[in-house]
Enzyme design. Sequence first.
Site, PDB file in Angstrom:
ATOM      1  N   GLU A  74       6.167  -1.719  -0.726  1.00  0.00           N
ATOM      2  CA  GLU A  74       6.080  -0.487   0.094  1.00  0.00           C
ATOM      3  C   GLU A  74       7.023   0.598  -0.406  1.00  0.00           C
ATOM      4  O   GLU A  74       7.560   1.372   0.378  1.00  0.00           O
ATOM      5  CB  GLU A  74       6.366  -0.779   1.577  1.00  0.00           C
ATOM      6  CG  GLU A  74       5.244  -1.455   2.299  1.00  0.00           C
ATOM      7  CD  GLU A  74       3.899  -0.796   2.083  1.00  0.00           C
ATOM      8  OE1 GLU A  74       3.855   0.428   1.884  1.00  0.00           O
ATOM      9  OE2 GLU A  74       2.901  -1.523   2.081  1.00  0.00           O
TER      10      GLU A  74
HETATM   11  C1  LIG Z   1       4.962  -9.929  -3.228  1.00  0.00           C
HETATM   12  C2  LIG Z   1       4.413  -8.569  -3.452  1.00  0.00           C
HETATM   13  C3  LIG Z   1       3.474  -8.052  -2.567  1.00  0.00           C
HETATM   14  C4  LIG Z   1       2.921  -6.788  -2.791  1.00  0.00           C
HETATM   15  N1  LIG Z   1       1.927  -6.329  -1.948  1.00  0.00           N
HETATM   16  C5  LIG Z   1       1.239  -5.201  -2.300  1.00  0.00           C
HETATM   17  C6  LIG Z   1       0.068  -4.811  -1.579  1.00  0.00           C
HETATM   18  O1  LIG Z   1      -0.335  -5.447  -0.603  1.00  0.00           O
HETATM   19  N2  LIG Z   1      -0.620  -3.717  -1.997  1.00  0.00           N
HETATM   20  C7  LIG Z   1      -0.216  -2.987  -3.073  1.00  0.00           C
HETATM   21  O2  LIG Z   1      -0.881  -2.012  -3.418  1.00  0.00           O
HETATM   22  N3  LIG Z   1       0.907  -3.323  -3.781  1.00  0.00           N
HETATM   23  C8  LIG Z   1       1.629  -4.410  -3.410  1.00  0.00           C
HETATM   24  N4  LIG Z   1       2.743  -4.784  -4.127  1.00  0.00           N
HETATM   25  C9  LIG Z   1       3.181  -3.950  -5.231  1.00  0.00           C
HETATM   26  C10 LIG Z   1       4.488  -3.220  -4.910  1.00  0.00           C
HETATM   27  O3  LIG Z   1       4.254  -2.218  -3.969  1.00  0.00           O
HETATM   28  C11 LIG Z   1       5.049  -2.712  -6.238  1.00  0.00           C
HETATM   29  O4  LIG Z   1       5.532  -3.858  -6.926  1.00  0.00           O
HETATM   30  C12 LIG Z   1       6.159  -1.695  -6.052  1.00  0.00           C
HETATM   31  O5  LIG Z   1       5.631  -0.504  -5.514  1.00  0.00           O
HETATM   32  C13 LIG Z   1       6.884  -1.385  -7.353  1.00  0.00           C
HETATM   33  O6  LIG Z   1       5.978  -1.132  -8.380  1.00  0.00           O
HETATM   34  P1  LIG Z   1       6.133  -1.921  -9.769  1.00  0.00           P
HETATM   35  O7  LIG Z   1       6.213  -3.357  -9.456  1.00  0.00           O
HETATM   36  O8  LIG Z   1       5.072  -1.469 -10.690  1.00  0.00           O
HETATM   37  O9  LIG Z   1       7.541  -1.495 -10.308  1.00  0.00           O
HETATM   38  P2  LIG Z   1       7.843  -0.184 -11.164  1.00  0.00           P
HETATM   39  O10 LIG Z   1       7.190   0.997 -10.538  1.00  0.00           O
HETATM   40  O11 LIG Z   1       7.552  -0.463 -12.594  1.00  0.00           O
HETATM   41  O12 LIG Z   1       9.407  -0.056 -10.947  1.00  0.00           O
HETATM   42  C14 LIG Z   1      10.374  -0.800 -11.699  1.00  0.00           C
HETATM   43  C15 LIG Z   1      11.759  -0.215 -11.405  1.00  0.00           C
HETATM   44  O13 LIG Z   1      11.782   1.157 -11.800  1.00  0.00           O
HETATM   45  C16 LIG Z   1      12.146   1.971 -10.709  1.00  0.00           C
HETATM   46  N5  LIG Z   1      11.376   3.217 -10.739  1.00  0.00           N
HETATM   47  C17 LIG Z   1      10.066   3.385 -11.069  1.00  0.00           C
HETATM   48  N6  LIG Z   1       9.724   4.669 -10.947  1.00  0.00           N
HETATM   49  C18 LIG Z   1      10.807   5.340 -10.535  1.00  0.00           C
HETATM   50  C19 LIG Z   1      11.073   6.692 -10.222  1.00  0.00           C
HETATM   51  N7  LIG Z   1      10.138   7.627 -10.286  1.00  0.00           N
HETATM   52  N8  LIG Z   1      12.317   7.026  -9.821  1.00  0.00           N
HETATM   53  C20 LIG Z   1      13.282   6.097  -9.733  1.00  0.00           C
HETATM   54  N9  LIG Z   1      13.086   4.786 -10.001  1.00  0.00           N
HETATM   55  C21 LIG Z   1      11.873   4.416 -10.401  1.00  0.00           C
HETATM   56  C22 LIG Z   1      11.818   1.169  -9.459  1.00  0.00           C
HETATM   57  O14 LIG Z   1      12.604   1.558  -8.350  1.00  0.00           O
HETATM   58  C23 LIG Z   1      12.112  -0.242  -9.925  1.00  0.00           C
HETATM   59  O15 LIG Z   1      13.475  -0.533  -9.768  1.00  0.00           O
HETATM   60  C24 LIG Z   1       3.344  -6.021  -3.891  1.00  0.00           C
HETATM   61  C25 LIG Z   1       4.308  -6.529  -4.764  1.00  0.00           C
HETATM   62  C26 LIG Z   1       4.816  -7.788  -4.573  1.00  0.00           C
HETATM   63  C27 LIG Z   1       5.800  -8.330  -5.564  1.00  0.00           C
END
Ligand SMILES: Cc1cc2nc3c(=O)[nH]c(=O)nc-3n(C[C@H](O)[C@H](O)[C@H](O)COP(=O)(O)OP(=O)(O)OC[C@H]3O[C@@H](n4cnc5c(N)ncnc54)[C@H](O)[C@@H]3O)c2cc1C
Length: 591
Positions: free
Chosen positions: A437
Amino acid sequence: MTTYNPPLADINFCIRHLAKMEDILSLDAFEGMGPEDLEQVLEEAGKFASDVVAPTNIPTDQQGCRLEGDEVQVADVLADVHRQFVENGWQAVAGDPEYDGMGLPATIAFATAEMLQSANMAYSLMPMLTRDAVSAIEAHASDELKQQYLSRLTTGEWAATMNLTEPQAGSDLSAVACRAERDGDQFRIRGAKTFITWGDHELSANVIHTVLARIDGAPDGVRGISMFLVPKFLLDENGEPGEKNDVRATALEHKLGIHGSPTAVMNFGDNDGAIGYLIGEENKGLFAMFTMMNHARLEVGLQGVAISERAYQLACSYANDRIQGRVPGQDGKAPIIHHGDVRRMLMLMRSQLEAMRALAYTAASHDDIEHHSTDAAARAAAGTRLSLLTPVVKGWCTETSEQVTSLGIQIHGGMGFVEETGAAQYYRDARILTIYEGTSGIQAGDFAGRKILADEGRELGSLIGELRELCDSMQGDEQLDSIAQGVRGGLDQLESGMNWLIANATASPATMGSASFNLLMLAGTVLGGAYLGKAASIAVSEASSASESFGKAKLATAAFYCAHVLPRAHGYLAAMTSDADLTMAIPADSF
Ligand SMILES: Cc1cc2nc3c(=O)[nH]c(=O)nc-3n(C[C@H](O)[C@H](O)[C@H](O)COP(=O)(O)OP(=O)(O)OC[C@H]3O[C@@H](n4cnc5c(N)ncnc54)[C@H](O)[C@@H]3O)c2cc1C
């Protein structure tokens, strides 16, 4: 001890005094409801959480989920829990009566959600996402879609999911690539979504996916994203689940925690294209999804409260049972709860937990005013306040829950590190909360950018002003004086942080990245302390013989928070106002 005692005294207190239930019940929408009726609902919700759901927490974690052919199987114990949950009406608490909901205040549903989350967080995610999808469909979908889907979702007969994330589109939703091709009045959806919570399962007769996708020819970036409703089973002419749609779970993730929640890779349209229906306007999908996400963000913040409560209860029980060492003035060996350092840890858990709950319920109560007040100015003011507080509840309560569940392990010593006691599960389960989220970094950017800079600090400034008045009212009271002083100092620091951000945000490209997380933690620490202080002042003033011990404990908890937690505000302020270039001094290719 792995039982769960619903903390009804504190929840009812927060609802009565911080969420101001009297004001909410004076709204036309809740005519005829009295506070006693709502307390009765919460008592029943507590019993359901403790007697029916909580015993499934460990078996759910141990059994986990698996993909068998095309079917996702979850822990065996959940089928009966979910049946009872739906049959007893717990999904429908705040649902619109027009769609078979009970029409109670959202703040009451928030409290029932807390207890469900404490009882079994992995399971609670499914009802949470269903509730959140209902809010988006109610606000944005056509009447036809509402008639077809809302009642079944409101009651929980069907479940819902939220499909945003793709491998290349996590925090950055402008990269969403899932496609939607027009096919008469409907669309054919094609693409893969990852990490989809409760993406598929057999617990309900249909699973309704809300999906972000790009209509062919739509602009690039977030301005070209639309939102679709994609049912697992298409509805037949009687509105019942019929033919299977072209959507399936193709894999489940192996995770650190929340093992009971199936996190799926979802494939849409491997064959003819999954049939989907537009929710809201074309290319305005992110706007519609934000209705859902804002609810979910508040509730994920609440998960931080709920998992901390469970960890705290377990730690208290262990600290009372475990005999180790001697304490001055006591014969023989003593339970570890008598050691000052163990008490320090228990008080850190308790005081942060109560501060988080005070903040979260205060924020959540604005939802009822925003949606049901007949006064347009009151609706707008509640919406602005809720919007300011949502990233603080999400970001700070979840970050704090990781510390609280970690302290829970520490109090158990070695027994905390092994799985047998259950302390480790709370720590593992809490670890996702700062990620999904919107990560804490994303919450911090939202708070600093949209909620402070875009508003030039007006809303936060007025909240600080209101809380200073609260301190004035406490000042001079012997019991409350030091709490008022501590909170006032914290508010000064928060105001300095806000003003510094407004003056320096554009000073260097690194400023926002270096400062915003510290500002978010500063805000959570101070606002949590202020609402805990407010709770203490009310608890002391209304102390009757029945509530005397509650009032005394609240006072002691708030005083501890001011002495041990609020001083962290200095550190956050110092870090956020330090030279941002320090953060970026080492070049990326040197890491
Ligand atoms: C168990 C689990 C359940 C989930 N459930 C859902 C779901 O039901 N529906 C759904 O759609 N998604 C879901 N997700 C996905 C989740 O919302 C994403 O993992 C999350 O939004 C982060 O995206 P990412 O994993 O691609 O990390 P990334 O976006 O690659 O981020 C990696 C790091 O970089 C930082 N970062 C990235 N961009 C920026 C920025 N612009 N400024 C500052 N810092 C930044 C982040 O804070 C983080 O520390 C789920 C994930 C998990 C693990």
